[in-house]
Design an enzyme around this catalytic site. Structure first.
Site, PDB file in Angstrom:
ATOM      1  N   PRO A   2       3.614   3.310   7.829  1.00 24.66           N
ATOM      2  CA  PRO A   2       2.982   2.749   8.969  1.00 24.66           C
ATOM      3  C   PRO A   2       3.324   2.880  10.400  1.00 24.66           C
ATOM      4  O   PRO A   2       2.960   2.018  11.095  1.00 24.66           O
ATOM      5  CB  PRO A   2       3.180   1.283   8.735  1.00 24.66           C
ATOM      6  CG  PRO A   2       4.096   1.122   7.732  1.00 24.66           C
ATOM      7  CD  PRO A   2       4.228   2.391   7.068  1.00 24.66           C
ATOM      8  N   GLU A   3       3.874   3.745  11.008  1.00 20.79           N
ATOM      9  CA  GLU A   3       3.885   3.686  12.476  1.00 20.79           C
ATOM     10  C   GLU A   3       2.707   4.498  12.986  1.00 20.79           C
ATOM     11  O   GLU A   3       1.999   5.109  12.188  1.00 20.79           O
ATOM     12  CB  GLU A   3       5.240   4.129  13.028  1.00 20.79           C
ATOM     13  CG  GLU A   3       6.328   3.192  12.532  1.00 20.79           C
ATOM     14  CD  GLU A   3       7.722   3.565  12.983  1.00 20.79           C
ATOM     15  OE1 GLU A   3       7.911   3.754  14.183  1.00 20.79           O
ATOM     16  OE2 GLU A   3       8.607   3.661  12.129  1.00 20.79           O
TER      17      GLU A   3
END
Length: 281
Positions: A2-3
């Site tokens: 998730p980034e």
DNA sequence: TTTAATGTTCATGA
DNA sequence: TTCATGAACATTAA
């Protein structure tokens, strides 16, 4: 996974593969992923027979643009999508596949999430702006949207530590635990410095490093650390450029000092004690 | 057995 | 109001 760079990589793949697909059915195996005032049944029924026109992104949120609503998907820690052409659909769903989108052309999109932290929301077009305002999202980390003066003024009002402020998504979106450590290292800023203690030149450098790091990582398809793969099953390549995250005990690439690991805001935090001094002289 | 893990959000107390 | 801390969500692997 998730980034921002990983989410953007997922978005590109999802857009390619789901554009103009008509949702025929959705199988939900873990209803807690559906975070909405609607019941899970209503959520399901609203989505059926809508077409995905575009997949966009705001911060780390994926936005599937349908006929009447947008489906907002956040991957949190471990969410991922896998797309299967009709001839390639697995006989049995994977253990951690919790939602399956079935399209009219008999292709499928599987949402997979080991820790089940991801969330789906459903928002009418008229409410999209308000929805993201309520999330208190800062600007995208691009040269055009991420304004230096506004960033500087906002930081000067924060008495919290800089790493926490950057993780909050309030002043700029997209940084997570890996890239925030990298960006603070690049900028020579100790992660527990108070945000309002940064000098003008540090703020300028920090902003430039945020923009550059996110951009480079995005171009390389994000970082594959632990388990991340994009929608097409490809790994990212930015992990080869990571300098401090996960490198505790190893020499700093700039000065050779041993990289240390501490806890900040409950998260593992990596830094070089020489390049990122606690106190400035 | 314990701990930590690419995130967000809520409760509690200072 | 602001901020720090801890918990919750849930599973795996070192």
């Amino acid at each position: 996974m998730p980034e921002l760079p990983e989410v953007e990589s997922a978005r590109v793949g999802l857009h390619q593969v789901t554009k103009n697909k008509l949702i025929h059915d959705i199988e939900i195996y873990w209803p807690n992923l559906i975070a909405t005032e609607l019941s899970v049944d209503e959520w399901h029924n609203t989505l059926i027979n809508q077409t995905i026109h575009q997949v966009s992104r705001r911060g780390k949120y994926l936005v599937f643009e349908l006929d009447t609503h947008v489906l907002v998907s956040h991957l949190r820690m471990e969410g991922k999508y896998f797309y299967y052409p009709s001839e390639d659909i697995p006989e049995e769903k994977a253990k951690h596949t919790h939602v399956i989108f079935k399209f009219k052309d008999e292709t499928e999109l599987h949402y997979h999430d080991v820790r089940k932290f991801g969330r789906f929301e459903l928002v009418q077009y008229a409410d999209v702006d308000q929805f993201f305002q309520e999330k208190k999202l800062g600007p995208e980390p691009t040269g055009e949207e991420f304004d230096l003066d506004a960033f500087s003024v906002a930081l000067s009002k924060k008495s919290r530590v800089i790493k926490t402020v950057l993780l909050s998504q309030e002043l700029v979106v997209g940084l997570g635990n890996i890239y925030v450590d990298e960006v603070l290292f690049d900028s020579g800023i100790y992660p527990e410095r108070l945000a309002n203690s940064l000098t003008e030149s540090e703020v300028t450098t920090l902003r430039e490093n945020i923009i550059r790091t996110i951009e480079q990582a995005t171009e390389l398809g994000g970082s594959t650390i632990r388990t991340y793969k994009n929608t097409l099953g490809e790994s990212g390549r930015y992990q080869n450029y990571i300098q401090v995250y996960g490198k505790e005990g190893q020499p700093c690439p700039n000065c050779g000092t041993t990289i240390e690991k501490i806890k900040v805001h409950g998260r593992g935090t990596h830094f070089c004690p020489f390049c990122q001094p606690k106190e400035k002289d």
